[in-house]
Design an enzyme around this catalytic site. Structure first.
Site, PDB file in Angstrom:
ATOM      1  N   TYR A 197      10.986 -14.617   7.959  1.00  0.00           N
ATOM      2  CA  TYR A 197      11.859 -14.332   6.820  1.00  0.00           C
ATOM      3  C   TYR A 197      12.049 -15.552   5.932  1.00  0.00           C
ATOM      4  O   TYR A 197      12.308 -15.419   4.726  1.00  0.00           O
ATOM      5  CB  TYR A 197      13.202 -13.785   7.316  1.00  0.00           C
ATOM      6  N   ASP A 202       0.758  -9.845   3.827  1.00  0.00           N
ATOM      7  CA  ASP A 202      -0.249  -9.829   4.893  1.00  0.00           C
ATOM      8  C   ASP A 202      -1.680  -9.885   4.364  1.00  0.00           C
ATOM      9  O   ASP A 202      -2.624 -10.022   5.143  1.00  0.00           O
ATOM     10  CB  ASP A 202      -0.103  -8.565   5.749  1.00  0.00           C
ATOM     11  N   ASP A 225       0.818  -1.214   0.000  1.00  0.00           N
ATOM     12  CA  ASP A 225       0.000   0.000   0.000  1.00  0.00           C
ATOM     13  C   ASP A 225       0.851   1.263   0.000  1.00  0.00           C
ATOM     14  O   ASP A 225       0.511   2.245  -0.649  1.00  0.00           O
ATOM     15  CB  ASP A 225      -0.981  -0.007   1.188  1.00  0.00           C
TER      16      ASP A 225
END
Length: 544
Positions: free
Chosen positions: A428, A273, A243
């Protein structure tokens, strides 16, 4: 999908010859592509050009088209909105052998995708977005196009796949041969850090994690970036990022529009996410959920193999707990899932520690999944910080480590109930893996939709799946807010049913709700699109 019916312009719409986003037929022939693009502006400085274009601020407003029955189309910008007399050409796709068996080459100009598909008999038609896909007319000749691709922000499975499919779609479908890769994120535009991209160079990159272009946070300087785009004669800009990156893309588009440049700016939303509004999901999410299963399985094995064993897994989710929720539902081995949207407390009756103790007595072990943004308000003031990364995101404290210590402290005084806790942080590792089969297909569709839109003259938009159909979505719709888990929705109820965990809402919180008529919509991220089944969210909590 809907039809425009009898559209009429609203005050926010720019009057044009064709509200469907297509320019009128013109006699003017296309000018040849060269690095002297817009040479007629050489006698005018860029600042003067910007001042001239900024006068027409009306074209910067959202492009809204309305129709009968409450129909609303949130359209995306088109070259014909701000470039008078822009020429169009037949789409070369109809001559592509690969598409020779396709019954309908092109998307109908009136095709739109509905944002809301569950309706009642008397419902209004509601909000729609322009359907993605190839158009009969394009606004670039193949040899006129000079495209560039940039990846920004954190890593995510599927980045290389999107890059590969953009290159292959441009080259194989439209015959575009001039494609640059901007290295190192936004700063690569003005640091002259580029590589040439060809189908041969990107042939097998989808098998690798990360991004061959490199990435970074920050580095956004709108004027420098647009100057570099203009100097290099670039007219297709494909921006892959979350975003924050898409907000930067919107600024680039606005500056390009102010200068009156024929440059398509297209965003491909990337966030592991899955917190981007409007779209069904972002690429890489399916892979992340699948990879999270491995960490949860390992935590379950560790917990089950020790007396009073606890496996604690921290997953991605700064502000939205979608990965934690879906990974929990998929695994069926999780006893407790904590996400940012659902507040919890540690101590006292109904608290997390009490539940852990109860579950250990019942089963002898348990698995906890926590999203990285959960419980931040509970971490001691002395540990809080107000630092932000280069993208402007608040740096979160490690809730997994903090929760591990709190659990150990709680049970350290209980001689008859010592716990064996294993903390696993796979974040990660998950970000760095190649995308799975599902995400590879999704990345291909996103890339093709992006290229079709740019060739058709659309700009200032992002692509995404809306209710299973790919659409072109205005930037402002995906950057105005983040998508979050709605804890009054049935999906969260399914999770609670699977884990058999309590709500963890504090007694003070519930007492305040029962004592006062409080609008909790903002607290629980309840939107009009997702109303509770019966009554308000306040009523739902009162009836607990």
């Amino acid at each position: 999908m809907g039809s425009l019916g009898s559209p009429r312009s609203t005050p926010n719409s720019k009057p044009s010859a064709n509200q469907n986003g297509q320019a009128s037929k013109l006699e003017a022939s296309p000018s040849p592509f060269s690095k002297n693009l817009l040479a007629e502006k050489t006698h005018m400085s860029r600042s003067e050009s910007a001042k001239k274009k900024i006068k027409n601020k009306e074209i910067m407003k959202p492009k809204i088209v309305t129709g009968d029955g409450g129909y609303v189309l949130e359209d995306v910008p088109h070259f014909s909105d701000y470039i008078p007399g822009v020429p169009s050409h037949p789409n070369p796709l109809q001559d592509n052998p690969a598409y020779s068996v396709v019954k309908q080459y092109f998307v109908d100009v009136d095709d739109t995708v509905s944002q809301k598909i569950v309706v009642q008999q008397n419902s209004k038609k509601g909000t729609h977005f322009r359907r993605a896909g190839p158009r009969e007319k394009v606004y670039f000749e193949s040899d006129e196009v000079q495209a560039c691709i940039v990846t920004c922000g954190g890593l995510c499975p599927g980045l290389n796949t999107v890059v590969r499919e953009l290159v292959c779609a441009l080259f194989d479908i439209y015959g575009v041969t001039k494609i640059l890769g901007i290295k190192g994120g936004y700063k690569g535009f003005y640091s002259c850090n580029t590589i040439e991209l060809t189908p041969k160079k990107v042939n097998d990159i989808h098998k690798r994690g990360g991004t061959i272009l490199g990435t970074s946070r920050g580095g956004h300087d709108t004027v420098k970036i647009v100057d570099a785009i203009q100097d290099r004669g670039i007219n297709h800009v494909y921006i892959i990022g979350g975003d924050g990156t898409q907000k930067g893309a919107a600024m680039i588009y606005e500056e390009i529009q102010r200068r009156g440049l024929k440059v398509a700016v297209v965003g491909i939303p990337k966030t592991i996410d899955n917190d981007i509004e409007v779209i069904d999901k972002s690429f890489g999410f399916d892979t992340a959920v699948e990879e999270a299963q491995k960490a949860i399985y390992a935590a379950h094995v560790e917990a089950e193999s020790h007396e009073n064993g606890i496996g604690l897994v921290k997953l991605m989710g700064r502000n939205s707990g979608f990965i934690a929720m879906y990974a929990t539902l998929a695994s069926r081995d999780v006893d407790c899932c904590l996400i940012p949207e659902s507040p919890f407390h540690l101590e006292g009756e109904g608290g997390l520690l009490e539940f852990i103790e109860k579950r250990l007595k019942e089963n002898g072990h348990m698995v906890i999944v926590v999203a990285e943004g959960a419980g931040q308000d509970l971490i001691a003031d002395s540990l809080r910080n107000t630092n932000h990364d280069a993208s402007g995101n608040k740096l979160l404290l490690d809730v997994g480590l903090w929760l591990s210590e709190k659990i150990k402290e709680h049970f350290s005084g209980k001689k008859k109930m010592r716990v064996n806790l294993k903390y696993i942080d796979p974040t990660y590792m998950i970000r760095a893996v190649p995308s799975n089969a599902s995400d590879n297909i999704y990345c291909t569709l996103l890339a093709h939709s992006a290229v079709h839109g740019a060739m058709a003259g659309y700009t200032g938009f992002t692509v995404g799946s809306v209710n299973g159909r790919h659409a072109y979505i205005p930037y402002h719709r995906i950057t105005e807010k983040q998508k979050k888990v709605v804890i009054t929705d049935r999906m969260w109820a399914r999770l609670l049913s699977s884990t058999n965990q309590p709500s963890f809402l504090s007694h003070e919180f519930i007492k305040n709700v029962k004592g006062e008529e409080t609008d909790l919509g903002a607290h629980f991220y309840l939107e009009n699109e997702y109303p509770p089944c019966n009554g308000s969210i306040t009523d739902a909590i009162k009836n607990m």
